[in-house]
Scaffold this active site. Structure first.
Site, PDB file in Angstrom:
ATOM      1  N   ALA B  13       0.905  -1.352  -0.073  1.00 41.80           N
ATOM      2  CA  ALA B  13       0.002  -0.074   0.067  1.00 41.80           C
ATOM      3  C   ALA B  13       0.668   1.315   0.022  1.00 41.80           C
ATOM      4  CB  ALA B  13      -0.951   0.113   1.300  1.00 41.80           C
ATOM      5  N   ASP B 124       0.783  -8.915  11.798  1.00 41.89           N
ATOM      6  CA  ASP B 124       2.049  -8.346  10.939  1.00 41.89           C
ATOM      7  C   ASP B 124       2.750  -7.574  12.317  1.00 41.89           C
ATOM      8  OD1 ASP B 124       4.236  -7.807   9.681  1.00 41.89           O
ATOM      9  OD2 ASP B 124       3.538  -6.642   8.109  1.00 41.89           O
TER      10      ASP B 124
END
Lengths: 331, 208
Positions: B13, B124
């Site tokens: 992103a 994550d």
């Protein structure tokens, strides 16, 4: 300096000879023979027997192809791990015998690190890559950081090659199944949804394998299943590689391992690299698969850096981790 | 027309700084990946955008510092959220003094436990995904997160952080123990089960 390297971690037994001339890596020969089980997966003892039978001839052939004399060999290098015990011991035994009879030093090297170093050694522009190492047993994303090759991501269950082989066996293909699945996938066009499983920079394939087998049982078109397996697993592999590149701020990517021969995987990683302005590297096919040349080259790097190994301490290590190696030959 | 500054271009992103009404905001836009087929790309972008938004909102309810969400566009994969001005833990971790580092690690552990108490898996947890601002640790990027109550998944969640500390802050790899200390204190269920799971995962990892 000329080094003879012996690789024997799993299916393949290989003998390669490398000449190191002004820090350049010149491959003089690289002979590989692959054990192909008649049925089922790899049997460690059978593989080791196969290696033992062929090793002496491979050494002779490698010497002949290289056009060097035994007395011109300066160093004997072997794959110390990771791998299957019986296979590792076969390669190590041959290396010790050569070292003692030729009265030349011996060096044990880490197989995974060798995959990375052969890329750096043979590809001029490739200096500090993130390696996507995809083979039968290993699936790791490796990069140099703080003095070691560190594993930023890896499979949490099975290697990608193993995943392809397991599916291949289910549908009646022979080892190695990857190239056959690749052929089938080229004729696929309908994407069947499969689990896409990544955790951080780690990856998992077992759920996808089960789902693929279910599609097979439901008589979905085989070409479409293979296409979907490739698209899903390779996209996930490419994604974790890109994540590791972003995380480590590196702008080179290198492929290694048997699955790196797959054109679709190459294309995906290449495209990813292009899109982020990074450079893409892949060694020639015989240097991508398990081979003796890469073992020889890493042996030279280590030896030239002052690392020494005594024959009596040249134990193999089945669980030799990538990040256990002190990479003193790099800044 | 509002100005946009790209703060960071990550693997999946782009993060830009812009204005939304009177607020200074961050827009996270998931970029289309040309290397994968559209079926997979569309599915990943929309499910991840949706999932991330839900998790962030839920984490906030549980008292974990996360950005406030202002707007979500599933089709284009854009989340508009609060801009947190602070420092990434990744950038400061190696330069803290011992006491500060221990304190930060414990706080990280407490916050992860708050998430896990409510079955929120970040997915994550690395030091790049934590921002220190106003003495609080803000968690960002729930893009790989999920809701899951399994011990296994919680173990994997912590294992990601352990590996991140090992690889990025290798000198301080022992400090993961302080993360665990904070985690143990805050977790409602028996933390030892999760810790045992981390050890299992380490052993299970190939060639470890």
């Amino acid at each position: 300096m000329i080094c003879l390297g012996i690789e024997g971690t799993a299916h393949s037994i290989g003998v390669g000879i490398i000449e190191n001339n002004r820090r350049k890596c010149i491959v003089l020969s690289n002979i590989i023979k692959i054990y192909r089980p008649k049925q089922g997966g790899i049997h460690p003892r059978e593989a080791a027997n196969h290696h033992a039978i062929h090793l002496a001839d491979l050494i002779k052939e490698s010497i002949n192809v290289a056009g060097v004399d035994f007395n011109k060999i300066d160093l004997i290098s072997f794959s110390q791990g990771p791998g299957l015990g019986p296979c590792l011991r076969t390669a190590a035994t041959a290396a010790r015998a050569l070292s003692l009879s030729l009265k030349k030093p011996i060096m044990g090297v880490n197989h995974c690190v060798a995959h990375l170093e052969i890329g750096r050694g043979t590809l001029d522009e490739c200096k500090d890559p993130v390696l996507l190492y995809t083979s039968g047993a290993n699936t790791q994303v490796i990069a140099f950081a703080e003095g070691k090759y560190r594993v930023f991501g890896e499979t949490l269950d099975i290697g990608i090659g193993n995943c392809l082989d397991k599916f291949g066996r289910k549908i009646g293909l022979e080892f190695p199944c990857g190239p056959k699945i690749e052929k089938l996938a080229e004729k696929g066009n309908q994407y069947l949804e499969l689990p896409y499983s990544i955790k951080g920079m780690d990856i998992a394939f077992s759920g996808l394998l089960t789902a693929s087998e279910q599609y097979y049982q439901k008589n979905k078109r085989l070409e479409d299943i293979c296409f979907s397996i490739q698209e899903t697993t390779f996209a996930a592999l490419t994604e974790i590689t890109e994540r590791a590149m972003a995380h480590t701020d590196k702008d080179e990517v290198l492929l290694g391992g048997g699955v790196a021969s797959n054109k679709r995987l190459r294309d995906m990683v290449h495209k990813m690299a292009e899109d982020r302005g990074a450079r893409f590297f892949v060694p020639s096919k015989d240097l991508c698969i398990d081979n003796g040349a890469m073992i020889a080259w890493l042996g030279i790097l280590m030896y030239n850096n002052g690392i020494r190994l005594k024959v009596e301490e040249s134990y193999i290590d089945q669980r030799f981790r990538t990040d256990m190696v002190d990479v003193s030959w790099r800044d | 027309m509002t100005e946009k500054t790209i703060l960071y271009r990550g693997a999946e992103a782009e993060i830009c700084l812009t204005n939304y009404m009177k607020y200074k905001v961050v827009q996270k836009r998931r970029v289309q990946k040309t290397y994968r087929i559209k079926d997979i790309d569309d599915r990943l972008i929309s499910t991840r955008t949706k999932g991330e938004t839900k998790l962030i909102a839920e984490a906030r309810k549980q008292g974990v510092s996360v950005p406030i969400i202002y707007d979500v566009d599933l089709k284009s994969g854009i989340i508009t959220m609060e801009y947190i001005e602070g420092k990434r833990i990744k950038d400061i971790f190696n330069y803290l003094n011992k006491k500060e580092r221990i304190d930060i690690c414990k706080k990280i552990g407490v916050n992860i436990a708050k998430l896990h108490n409510n079955d929120i898996i970040h997915g994550d947890i690395t030091t790049s995904n934590m921002i220190l601002a106003n003495d609080r640790i803000h968690f960002i990027d729930f893009g790989l997160g999920e809701k899951n109550n399994e011990i296994e998944t919680k173990g994997v969640d912590l294992h990601v952080l352990m590996e991140a500390i090992d690889s990025t802050h290798s000198k301080y790899s022992d400090y993961f123990d302080y993360v665990i200390e904070g985690y143990k204190k805050e977790l409602k269920e028996n933390a030892n089960l999760v810790i045992q799971k981390i050890e299992d995962i380490v052993k299970r990892g190939r060639y470890r």
